[in-house]
Design a protein around this motif. Structure first.
Motif, mmCIF file in Angstrom:
data_model
loop_
_atom_site.group_PDB
_atom_site.id
_atom_site.type_symbol
_atom_site.label_atom_id
_atom_site.label_comp_id
_atom_site.label_asym_id
_atom_site.label_seq_id
_atom_site.Cartn_x
_atom_site.Cartn_y
_atom_site.Cartn_z
ATOM 1 N N LYS A 1 0.996 -1.501 0.123
ATOM 2 C CA LYS A 1 -0.334 0.251 0.707
ATOM 3 C C LYS A 1 1.246 1.111 -0.036
ATOM 4 C CE LYS A 1 -3.851 -2.498 2.514
ATOM 5 N NZ LYS A 1 -4.671 -1.844 3.588
ATOM 6 N N ALA A 2 0.074 2.176 -0.628
ATOM 7 C CA ALA A 2 0.917 3.810 -0.901
ATOM 8 C C ALA A 2 1.000 4.151 0.630
ATOM 9 C CB ALA A 2 0.320 4.323 -2.127
ATOM 10 N N ASN A 3 1.634 5.712 0.956
ATOM 11 C CA ASN A 3 1.917 6.249 2.313
ATOM 12 C C ASN A 3 2.253 7.361 1.480
ATOM 13 O OD1 ASN A 3 4.875 6.355 2.440
ATOM 14 N ND2 ASN A 3 4.304 4.048 2.993
ATOM 15 N N ILE A 4 2.156 8.308 2.219
ATOM 16 C CA ILE A 4 2.405 9.495 2.059
ATOM 17 C C ILE A 4 3.593 9.799 1.842
ATOM 18 C CG2 ILE A 4 3.066 11.783 3.404
ATOM 19 C CD1 ILE A 4 -0.041 11.119 2.798
ATOM 20 N N ASP A 5 4.843 9.148 1.846
ATOM 21 C CA ASP A 5 6.008 9.313 1.449
ATOM 22 C C ASP A 5 6.025 9.055 0.228
ATOM 23 O OD1 ASP A 5 6.970 10.172 3.739
ATOM 24 O OD2 ASP A 5 6.782 8.027 4.259
ATOM 25 N N ASP A 6 4.839 7.946 -0.510
ATOM 26 C CA ASP A 6 5.147 7.871 -1.841
ATOM 27 C C ASP A 6 4.388 9.008 -3.075
ATOM 28 O OD1 ASP A 6 5.919 5.242 -1.861
ATOM 29 O OD2 ASP A 6 4.458 4.839 -0.608
ATOM 30 N N ILE A 7 3.774 9.861 -2.383
ATOM 31 C CA ILE A 7 3.439 11.256 -2.828
ATOM 32 C C ILE A 7 3.623 11.738 -4.229
ATOM 33 C CG2 ILE A 7 2.189 13.211 -3.578
ATOM 34 C CD1 ILE A 7 1.042 12.473 -0.513
ATOM 35 N N GLU A 8 5.252 11.599 -4.840
ATOM 36 C CA GLU A 8 5.686 12.249 -5.731
ATOM 37 C C GLU A 8 6.361 11.307 -6.618
ATOM 38 O OE1 GLU A 8 10.244 12.313 -6.428
ATOM 39 O OE2 GLU A 8 9.265 14.268 -4.739
ATOM 40 N N LYS A 9 5.950 9.663 -6.404
ATOM 41 C CA LYS A 9 5.411 8.626 -7.449
ATOM 42 C C LYS A 9 3.736 8.411 -7.477
ATOM 43 C CE LYS A 9 9.747 6.175 -4.736
ATOM 44 N NZ LYS A 9 9.609 5.077 -3.295
ATOM 45 N N LEU A 10 3.319 8.472 -6.906
ATOM 46 C CA LEU A 10 1.928 8.628 -7.209
ATOM 47 C C LEU A 10 1.916 10.034 -7.857
ATOM 48 C CD1 LEU A 10 0.599 8.003 -3.791
ATOM 49 C CD2 LEU A 10 1.105 6.402 -5.376
ATOM 50 N N VAL A 11 2.178 10.757 -8.074
ATOM 51 C CA VAL A 11 1.978 12.315 -9.161
ATOM 52 C C VAL A 11 1.979 11.605 -10.774
ATOM 53 C CG1 VAL A 11 1.966 14.479 -9.914
ATOM 54 C CG2 VAL A 11 1.894 13.419 -7.370
ATOM 55 N N GLU A 12 3.320 10.856 -10.738
ATOM 56 C CA GLU A 12 4.456 10.354 -11.799
ATOM 57 C C GLU A 12 3.316 9.679 -12.514
ATOM 58 O OE1 GLU A 12 6.676 11.893 -13.986
ATOM 59 O OE2 GLU A 12 6.144 13.676 -11.578
ATOM 60 N N LEU A 13 3.353 8.792 -11.480
ATOM 61 C CA LEU A 13 2.384 7.652 -12.379
ATOM 62 C C LEU A 13 0.650 8.072 -12.349
ATOM 63 C CD1 LEU A 13 3.163 4.696 -9.170
ATOM 64 C CD2 LEU A 13 3.481 4.493 -11.638
ATOM 65 N N ARG A 14 0.380 8.761 -12.226
ATOM 66 C CA ARG A 14 -0.536 9.190 -12.455
ATOM 67 C C ARG A 14 -0.659 9.926 -14.088
ATOM 68 N NH1 ARG A 14 -6.115 8.594 -13.544
ATOM 69 N NH2 ARG A 14 -6.976 10.947 -13.297
ATOM 70 N N LYS A 15 0.146 10.938 -13.840
ATOM 71 C CA LYS A 15 0.116 11.831 -14.942
ATOM 72 C C LYS A 15 0.846 10.488 -16.238
ATOM 73 C CE LYS A 15 3.638 14.633 -13.748
ATOM 74 N NZ LYS A 15 4.909 15.321 -13.896
ATOM 75 N N ASN A 16 1.964 9.509 -16.360
ATOM 76 C CA ASN A 16 1.807 8.870 -17.125
ATOM 77 C C ASN A 16 0.472 7.761 -18.017
ATOM 78 O OD1 ASN A 16 5.019 9.416 -16.947
ATOM 79 N ND2 ASN A 16 5.284 7.345 -15.670
ATOM 80 N N GLN A 17 -0.300 7.406 -16.507
ATOM 81 C CA GLN A 17 -1.334 6.473 -16.822
ATOM 82 C C GLN A 17 -2.037 7.684 -18.282
ATOM 83 O OE1 GLN A 17 -4.263 6.229 -13.895
ATOM 84 N NE2 GLN A 17 -6.317 5.969 -15.061
ATOM 85 N N LEU A 18 -2.543 8.957 -17.280
ATOM 86 C CA LEU A 18 -2.987 9.384 -18.403
ATOM 87 C C LEU A 18 -2.145 9.851 -20.475
ATOM 88 C CD1 LEU A 18 -3.888 12.421 -15.872
ATOM 89 C CD2 LEU A 18 -5.421 11.166 -16.333
ATOM 90 N N VAL A 19 -0.808 10.111 -19.650
ATOM 91 C CA VAL A 19 -0.356 10.209 -21.092
ATOM 92 C C VAL A 19 -0.570 8.919 -21.883
ATOM 93 C CG1 VAL A 19 1.701 10.133 -22.396
ATOM 94 C CG2 VAL A 19 1.075 12.572 -20.671
ATOM 95 N N ASP A 20 -0.596 7.858 -21.649
ATOM 96 C CA ASP A 20 -0.918 6.135 -21.811
ATOM 97 C C ASP A 20 -2.144 6.104 -22.437
ATOM 98 O OD1 ASP A 20 1.051 4.693 -22.205
ATOM 99 O OD2 ASP A 20 -0.328 3.298 -20.974
ATOM 100 N N GLU A 21 -3.212 6.897 -21.988
ATOM 101 C CA GLU A 21 -4.536 6.901 -22.383
ATOM 102 C C GLU A 21 -4.707 8.225 -23.488
ATOM 103 O OE1 GLU A 21 -6.966 7.644 -18.923
ATOM 104 O OE2 GLU A 21 -6.878 5.062 -18.203
ATOM 105 N N GLY A 22 -3.863 9.083 -23.787
ATOM 106 C CA GLY A 22 -4.158 10.065 -25.392
ATOM 107 C C GLY A 22 -4.292 10.799 -24.900
ATOM 108 N N ILE A 23 -4.062 11.369 -23.678
ATOM 109 C CA ILE A 23 -4.524 12.765 -23.476
ATOM 110 C C ILE A 23 -2.910 13.378 -22.919
ATOM 111 C CG2 ILE A 23 -5.369 14.002 -20.946
ATOM 112 C CD1 ILE A 23 -7.426 11.600 -20.247
#
Length: 149
Positions: free
Chosen positions: A5-27
């Motif tokens: 499970k992610a925690n507060i220390d992972d926020i920077e990684k979560l931001v990058e993963l979310r952006k990767n996901q959006l780009v991967d979906e063509g956004i």
């Protein structure tokens, strides 16, 4: 591979993963959403309305998936009104087709079941739709849903 499970220390990684996901979906990444994403993850992880699972391989996060808990007015089809929404499902393209998303879905469904909520919904990308349908989600007018009551 390590599932955790992610925690507060992972926020920077979560931001990058979310952006990767959006780009991967063509956004198209045409605005800066880093601060907004950071605030979102901090608030939701802190108040318990978001549980994000991460998958690591050799200390690199290669996949993730999240459940966000919402309260709606009770209805005839959902007496408590509580629903869980799956979001941020992403697997690095080099790791796709290995069952990682299915294992993440199982962990997320278990989180929902343990919370006492019986209705899950999500919006699926074209690429993700077959994975969810194979798992048992059914299409509604706008979303895919899984009910287990």
């Amino acid at each position: 591979m390590i599932y955790r499970k992610a925690n507060i220390d992972d926020i920077e990684k979560l931001v990058e993963l979310r952006k990767n996901q959006l780009v991967d979906e063509g956004i198209e990444p045409n605005i800066d959403i880093d601060t907004d994403l950071s605030v979102f993850f901090k608030n939701k992880l802190s108040d318990g309305t978001l549980i994000q699972w991460l998958v690591e391989d050799n200390e690199e996060i290669i996949a993730c998936g999240a459940v966000i808990f919402y309260e709606f007015p009770p209805s005839y089809t959902n007496k408590t009104g509580k629903k869980a929404y799956f979001a941020n499902m992403y697997t690095n393209k080099n790791y796709r087709g290995q069952g990682i998303a299915t294992k993440l879905l199982t962990k997320l469904v278990d989180e929902v079941k343990n919370s006492g909520i019986s209705k899950i919904w999500l919006g699926a990308s074209k690429m993700g739709r077959p994975v969810y349908k194979k798992f048992g989600f059914i299409e509604t007018d706008e979303f895919l849903e899984l009910n287990f009551i």
